[in-house]
Design an enzyme around this catalytic site. Structure first.
Site, PDB file in Angstrom:
ATOM      1  N   ASP A   1     -35.407 -48.694  -3.824  1.00  0.00           N
ATOM      2  CA  ASP A   1     -36.258 -47.885  -2.968  1.00  0.00           C
ATOM      3  C   ASP A   1     -35.636 -46.482  -2.902  1.00  0.00           C
ATOM      4  O   ASP A   1     -34.458 -46.310  -3.244  1.00  0.00           O
ATOM      5  CB  ASP A   1     -36.281 -48.548  -1.580  1.00  0.00           C
ATOM      6  CG  ASP A   1     -36.902 -47.677  -0.522  1.00  0.00           C
ATOM      7  OD1 ASP A   1     -38.045 -47.231  -0.721  1.00  0.00           O
ATOM      8  OD2 ASP A   1     -36.234 -47.415   0.517  1.00  0.00           O
TER       9      ASP A   1
ATOM     10  N   ASP B   1     -36.626 -43.684  -0.112  1.00  0.00           N
ATOM     11  CA  ASP B   1     -36.483 -43.172   1.259  1.00  0.00           C
ATOM     12  C   ASP B   1     -35.536 -44.037   2.095  1.00  0.00           C
ATOM     13  O   ASP B   1     -35.766 -45.231   2.294  1.00  0.00           O
ATOM     14  CB  ASP B   1     -37.849 -43.116   1.954  1.00  0.00           C
ATOM     15  CG  ASP B   1     -38.722 -42.002   1.380  1.00  0.00           C
ATOM     16  OD1 ASP B   1     -38.190 -40.935   1.040  1.00  0.00           O
ATOM     17  OD2 ASP B   1     -39.950 -42.224   1.266  1.00  0.00           O
TER      18      ASP B   1
ATOM     19  N   GLU C   1     -45.557 -49.693  11.973  1.00  0.00           N
ATOM     20  CA  GLU C   1     -44.814 -50.134  10.788  1.00  0.00           C
ATOM     21  C   GLU C   1     -43.621 -51.002  11.167  1.00  0.00           C
ATOM     22  O   GLU C   1     -43.298 -51.974  10.493  1.00  0.00           O
ATOM     23  CB  GLU C   1     -44.330 -48.906   9.989  1.00  0.00           C
ATOM     24  CG  GLU C   1     -43.594 -49.299   8.714  1.00  0.00           C
ATOM     25  CD  GLU C   1     -43.094 -48.110   7.901  1.00  0.00           C
ATOM     26  OE1 GLU C   1     -43.425 -46.952   8.226  1.00  0.00           O
ATOM     27  OE2 GLU C   1     -42.363 -48.353   6.920  1.00  0.00           O
TER      28      GLU C   1
HETATM   29 MG   LIG Z   1     -37.165 -46.967   2.457  1.00  0.00          MG
END
Ligand SMILES: [Mg+2]
Length: 415
Positions: free
Chosen positions: A160, A162, A209
């Protein structure tokens, strides 16, 4: 040497372990043990086993080193050792015979054993670090053994971006930016109204989220709405490529300490690195170019890409949309140009910071293990969340702003 020959003679006579061993003239490259053809390298390993006079020594030399199922019997030997410490090595002749036959049938690279031997040392060292949590060290060691045995040619890294390759917070503890946040940071400067709209979106959807009470299925429609609206704003703004490059330069995206060195290590040995991001791929590309001078040749992207028109203005986003909770095979385009480069790479190191990252390897055709490294950026007192991460990731790094641990793991398994 003489002692070794003597033991082999004993074996021929079945006096201790019942193995029928017959050696052939030295010039022959393959020898036979127990009726099985055996490479000379394996023969020497077997002889080394015979030189060990105590079960404890066999354990020390072999039980921690198995890198294929052929060594499982030695692990069994170790279990026996627990109840029979100090007993002679041939206490259980059937086990030794079985081990020898499996060893004969295997293609063991003894050089690899040196690195497999280091796994226990590394895990012990990592476990002593305050930021490291490993729920099941035995399972992690087993995965690493497979990876070390297969070597770098079978290795693939999926990460990933971020808050994984990039840092979550600065030295003062202030939260840094994501790739979408690059627009949040800069939009207000060039268009205050647009800046306000991005702020409203973040305030509305960010708590959803990370809401522990909602299921992934319940969150997905909200994530689609958030990403879709945000991408719509970027396209409507008509930002040019040059403006976005300027936004990235002035953004608060920061690489995790050691991330550039880790990427360089991967490039140096040719390990593909797939950056699988629900952020914006162009922003990552621009960022890496600005920080590293160029995008490393081994780096490939699966991400949302801004498409530009003939005037270099943002005009659309690539499909399918990738949000936090669809990072799996459903968004991987099999026709992607890099796919042939990762074919056959069956062992994966996966790095992520969210529960949405743990299935990034689904869709990659492979039959090897995935070693999951999770960065936990949440509340350290939230034991339930930490337990959740520890159940999903093989190793969890709590508030660790560096890539030191992944680097040490990569160095070992990429040998
Ligand atoms: Mg991330």
């Amino acid at each position: 040497m003489h002692g070794c020959r003597k033991r082999l003679c004993c074996l021929e006579g079945r006096s201790h372990c019942g193995i029928f061993l017959r050696t052939f003239p030295h010039k022959q490259r393959r020898k036979k043990i127990g009726g099985l053809s055996m490479r000379s390298r394996s023969v020497s390993a077997f002889r080394r086993l015979l030189r060990c006079s105590k079960l404890t020594e066999v354990s020390r030399n072999f039980a921690d080193r198995p890198c294929s199922s052929s060594f499982e019997t030695f692990v069994d030997l170790r279990r026996v050792e627990n109840s029979t410490i100090g007993m002679p090595v041939f206490t259980n002749p059937d086990m030794v015979a079985s081990a020898a036959v499996q060893l004969a049938a295997s293609e063991i690279d003894l050089e690899k054993l040196k690195y497999v031997d280091s796994i226990g040392v590394l895990l012990e060292s990592l476990s002593s670090l305050p930021q490291v949590r490993i729920a099941d060290p035995a399972s992690m060691a087993a995965k690493m053994r497979q990876m070390v045995a297969a070597g770098n040619k079978k290795l693939l890294v999926i990460s990933d971006f971020d808050f994984t390759l990039s840092r979550y917070a600065n030295e003062s503890g202030e939260r840094l930016s994501t790739t979408h946040g690059v627009f949040d940071d800069n939009a207000a400067r060039v268009d205050p109204e647009l800046g306000k709209k991005f702020d409203e979106l973040r305030m509305k959807y960010y708590p959803i989220e990370f809401d522990p009470k909602l299921t992934v299925e319940e969150k997905i429609p909200h994530m689609e709405a958030w990403w879709g609206t945000s991408h719509g704003y970027i396209v409507q703004s008509g930002f040019t490529r040059a403006m976005i490059e300027d936004f990235v330069r002035k953004s608060r995206v920061v690489l995790r300490d050691g991330a550039s060195e880790l990427m360089q290590s991967m490039e140096a040995v040719g390990t593909p690195l797939v950056i699988f991001s629900a952020g914006i791929g162009n922003v990552i590309e621009i960022f890496l170019r600005q920080k590293l001078g160029s995008v490393p040749r081994n780096v490939h992207f699966i991400s949302n890409m801004i498409l530009f028109d003939s005037n270099d203005k943002a005009c659309a986003f690539s499909e399918p949309l990738i949000h936090t909770f669809c990072k799996n095979s459903s968004v991987i385009q099999k026709e992607a140009s890099f796919f042939h480069q990762i074919a056959g790479r069956s062992n994966v190191i996966l790095m992520g910071d969210s529960m949405g990252d743990i299935h990034m390897d689904v869709g990659v055709e492979k039959d090897g293990p995935t070693l999951r490294i999770g960065f936990y950026n949440g509340d350290v007192n939230d034991e339930a969340s930490l337990d959740h991460y520890m159940a999903a990731y093989d190793i969890v790094l709590v508030h660790d702003s560096t890539m030191n641990v992944p680097q040490r793991i990569f160095d070992l398994v990429s040998k």
